[in-house]
Write a protein that holds these residues in place. Structure first.
Motif, short mmCIF file in Angstrom:
data_model
loop_
_atom_site.label_atom_id
_atom_site.label_comp_id
_atom_site.label_asym_id
_atom_site.label_seq_id
_atom_site.Cartn_x
_atom_site.Cartn_y
_atom_site.Cartn_z
N SER A 1 4.37 -16.91 28.80
CA SER A 1 3.77 -16.74 27.49
C SER A 1 4.87 -16.60 26.43
O SER A 1 5.89 -17.27 26.53
N PRO B 1 7.27 -14.27 25.68
CA PRO B 1 8.65 -13.79 25.91
C PRO B 1 9.65 -14.92 26.16
O PRO B 1 10.67 -15.01 25.48
N ALA C 1 4.10 -20.99 36.02
CA ALA C 1 4.03 -20.29 34.73
C ALA C 1 2.90 -19.27 34.65
O ALA C 1 2.28 -19.12 33.61
N ILE D 1 1.24 -15.47 34.47
CA ILE D 1 1.68 -14.16 33.95
C ILE D 1 1.57 -13.10 35.04
O ILE D 1 1.84 -11.94 34.83
N ASP D 2 1.15 -13.52 36.23
CA ASP D 2 0.97 -12.55 37.32
C ASP D 2 2.29 -12.29 38.05
O ASP D 2 3.21 -13.09 38.01
N GLY E 1 5.17 -9.61 28.37
CA GLY E 1 4.09 -9.22 27.47
C GLY E 1 3.27 -8.08 28.06
O GLY E 1 3.39 -7.75 29.25
N LEU F 1 -0.01 -8.00 28.58
CA LEU F 1 -0.98 -8.40 29.61
C LEU F 1 -0.27 -8.68 30.94
O LEU F 1 -0.78 -8.32 32.00
N ASN G 1 1.70 -6.46 22.08
CA ASN G 1 0.98 -6.97 20.90
C ASN G 1 -0.53 -6.90 21.14
O ASN G 1 -1.29 -7.64 20.56
N GLY H 1 -2.63 -7.62 23.80
CA GLY H 1 -3.35 -8.79 24.32
C GLY H 1 -2.49 -10.04 24.39
O GLY H 1 -1.27 -9.97 24.28
N PHE I 1 -2.17 -16.92 22.18
CA PHE I 1 -3.37 -17.65 21.75
C PHE I 1 -3.51 -17.65 20.23
O PHE I 1 -4.11 -18.56 19.66
#
Ligand SMILES: Cc1ncc(C[n+]2csc(CCOP(=O)(O)OP(=O)(O)O)c2C)c(N)n1
Ligand SMILES: [Mg+2]
Length: 572
Positions: free
Chosen positions: A403, A405, A428, A430-431, A454, A456, A483, A485, A489
């Protein structure tokens, strides 16, 4: 010794002979023989064992260890859903070429499909995401077992390393085990405890060598044909790859006078043109300098501007997507070298020197322009990313979360030497970000490790923060950009005013948590960063630590719009 114990001891011994230094496991009962064999090997100082209760976290920890150490890292689970939790890490390993060895304990065949507890169909559980799958035979007492077990391990390691097909990645061995599962417990029908008889020696090869080693793979001729250097304007574009590949690509580019553009995990350091993304987003700039040919090395995923350039009808692209995370990258290097021998044509030298000069001048102007906007802005994602990279100590490693970063580093950070950047760019996700970063940190405890992720991504992998008693604590400083969330997006189409009504509910997904408290409750040092001036001090405190920066995703999206709006003017 019962068969399961004999198998497990041989299996772990052969892994170590094959170069395994780190192993990860999550507890279970069916996997007990291997767990005990790993523990014994650790006690004997033969490997580092890491224990986690959450298999998803264990899988990503192993992934981080594999990426950080560039060695095969096994991760062991018990049967059932435990095994399924490895799937995401297996996928990332597969797509980014990290040598992850998934070991899933299973019931023996006679218990499958009978409704036995904790039993699922584990055969080919990860589908095509693995380079190699084997449903290993149930260990039984008999002649020839030692040879077959050790060969199974050697084959699995060879596949994971990419020795067989040139593509390092994930491998899955499903390991059906029949009770008794603990040492000292007799097999039914055999003598009582202490029955040590085994029909053959279980020793490995002499001098601690592996049992078998695969033949080195022949490199196909198609890879060896040298490309005639036509003197066209050629650029090097570096995506996600490892140090040695990056070095040889950079060296080749310098010899031929090609400008170098690099995503952060291309690790080209100061040889890369700064602010390249802004240059590629500027039509005015591209109309003057669009290259004729691009040598694309590694996996390029971060920006639409780069994709547009790669798809442009006037641009010829040559791709070198090497399996990036394996120590023996010699073959990849050889391919690149042999494709671009020599120093490039004499005739093109002046032209390429002039081009690099022109790009550097435009990049400097753009960087100054961007910096002005970021300096005047509040402490948002851009400033955190930019200042973090510049303040890291030499020798550090930096894991960049998916995302914003990694994209903020790509856009705003000045390329520098002395910091190795890693990320999960295979798929890619985010997990698993915290667990991967912990794995990178534990793969080399002498190098301070940092991560930029991030909120999330942070909340997605809280299991990665929890540590089992007695486990080593990583020197990892996690910088979390909170931020509230999914801020990316807001920068993409869902951020447009016409989607405002549903934005928070289905895209932004804000949380109400105080991340400093969350981190502290899980035993990590944590504080909030309120000004950029505090960043330097916060970074020298060492880990395990979580530094939270509260930002505003709409403000950051505005800043990006402003930066983009002036790029043409800044590079003119
Ligand atoms: C496992 C996974 N689920 C969903 C996504 C889709 N996704 C991409 S970015 C993003 C938001 C990430 O939010 P955060 O980590 O806070 O970073 P930010 O966008 O705020 O920079 C999501 C959900 C993904 N990449 N991976
Ligand atoms: Mg966020």
């Amino acid at each position: 010794m019962n068969a399961a114990t004999a198998f497990a001891e041989v299996f772990v011994d052969e892994l170590i002979r094959g170069g395994v230094e780190h192993a990860v496991l999550a507890p279970g009962s069916r996997s007990a023989p291997l767990a005990l064999a790993f523990a014994a090997a650790e006690r004997d100082g033969r490997l580092n064992l890491h224990v986690r209760t959450d298999e998803r976290s264990a899988g990503f920890l192993a992934l981080g260890l594999a990426k950080g150490s560039r060695r095969v890292v096994p991760v062991l689970t018990t049967s059932g859903t435990a095994a399924a939790h490895l799937h995401a890490a297996v996928l990332e390993a597969s797509y980014s070429g990290a040598a992850l060895l998934a070991l899933t304990a299973d019931r023996p065949p006679e218990m499958r499909g009978t409704g036995a507890n904790q039993t699922i169909d584990q055969l080919r559980l990860f589908g095509d995401a693995v380079r190699h799958f084997s449903d290993v035979e149930v260990p039984e007492r008999g002649l020839g077992s030692n040879d077959r077990w050790r060969t199974t391990v050697c084959q699995a390691l060879a596949w994971a390393r990419g020795d067989i097909d040139g593509r390092p990645g994930a491998v899955h061995l499903n390991l059906p085990l029949r009770a008794p599962l603990l040492p000292g417990m007799p097999e039914s029908g055999r003598g009582g405890e202490g029955d040590e008889t085994w029909p053959e020696s279980l020793e490995g090869a002499a001098l601690g060598m592996p049992w078998t080693e695969p033949q080195p793979r022949a490199v196909g001729d198609e890879h060896l044909a040298a490309v005639a250097d036509s003197g066209d304007s050629t650029w090097l574009l570096l995506g996600d790859t490892v140090g040695e590949v990056s070095e040889i690509a950079v060296e080749t580019a310098k010899r031929h006078g090609w400008p170098i553009l690099a995503e952060p995990t291309g690790n080209a350091g100061r040889d890369a043109i700064p602010a390249y993304l802004g240059l590629l987003e500027s039509e005015a700039f591209l109309s003057r300098h669009r290259p004729q040919r691009i040598m694309c090395v590694g996996r390029v995923t971060l920006s639409r501007a780069v994709q547009r350039l790669l798809e442009h009808e006037d641009v010829q692209v040559e791709r070198f997507e090497f399996g990036p995370h394996w120590p023996d990258v010699g073959e990849s290097i050889e391919r690149l070298r042999s494709r671009f021998p020599g120093d490039g044509p004499e005739s093109g030298r002046d032209a390429s020197a002039a081009l690099i000069e022109a790009l550097a001048t435009a990049a400097d102007a753009l960087l100054a322009y961007q910096d002005r906007i970021v300096n005047e802005a509040y402490l948002g994602g851009a400033k955190v990313a930019r200042d973090l990279v510049c303040r890291l100590p030499t020798g550090a490693r930096l894991f960049l979360g998916s995302s914003n970063p990694i994209r903020d580093v790509d856009r705003y950070a000045r390329p520098r030497d002395g910091v190795e950047m890693l990320a999960n760019r295979g798929v890619a996700g985010i997990d698993g970000s915290i667990s991967t970063a912990v794995g990178i940190a534990l793969s080399d405890p002498d190098r301070p490790t940092f991560a930029l992720i991030g909120d999330l991504a942070f909340l997605h992998d809280l299991g990665g923060l929890s540590t089992v008693e007695g486990e080593p604590r990583p020197d990892l400083t996690l910088v979390v950009v909170d931020n509230r969330g999914g801020g990316i997006f807001a920068q993409l189409e869902p951020g447009r005013p016409e989607y405002e009504r549903d934005y928070d509910r289905v895209f932004g997904t804000p949380h109400q948590l105080d991340l400093v408290k969350v981190a502290r409750s899980l035993g990590w040092e944590s504080e909030e960063l309120r000004s950029a001036d505090q960043l330097g001090d916060a970074l020298v405190l060492g880990g395990p630590r979580v530094i939270v920066v509260r930002t505003d995703q709409r403000a950051d999206a505005d800043l990006l719009r402003r930066v983009r709006a002036g790029q043409d003017g800044a590079t003119a």
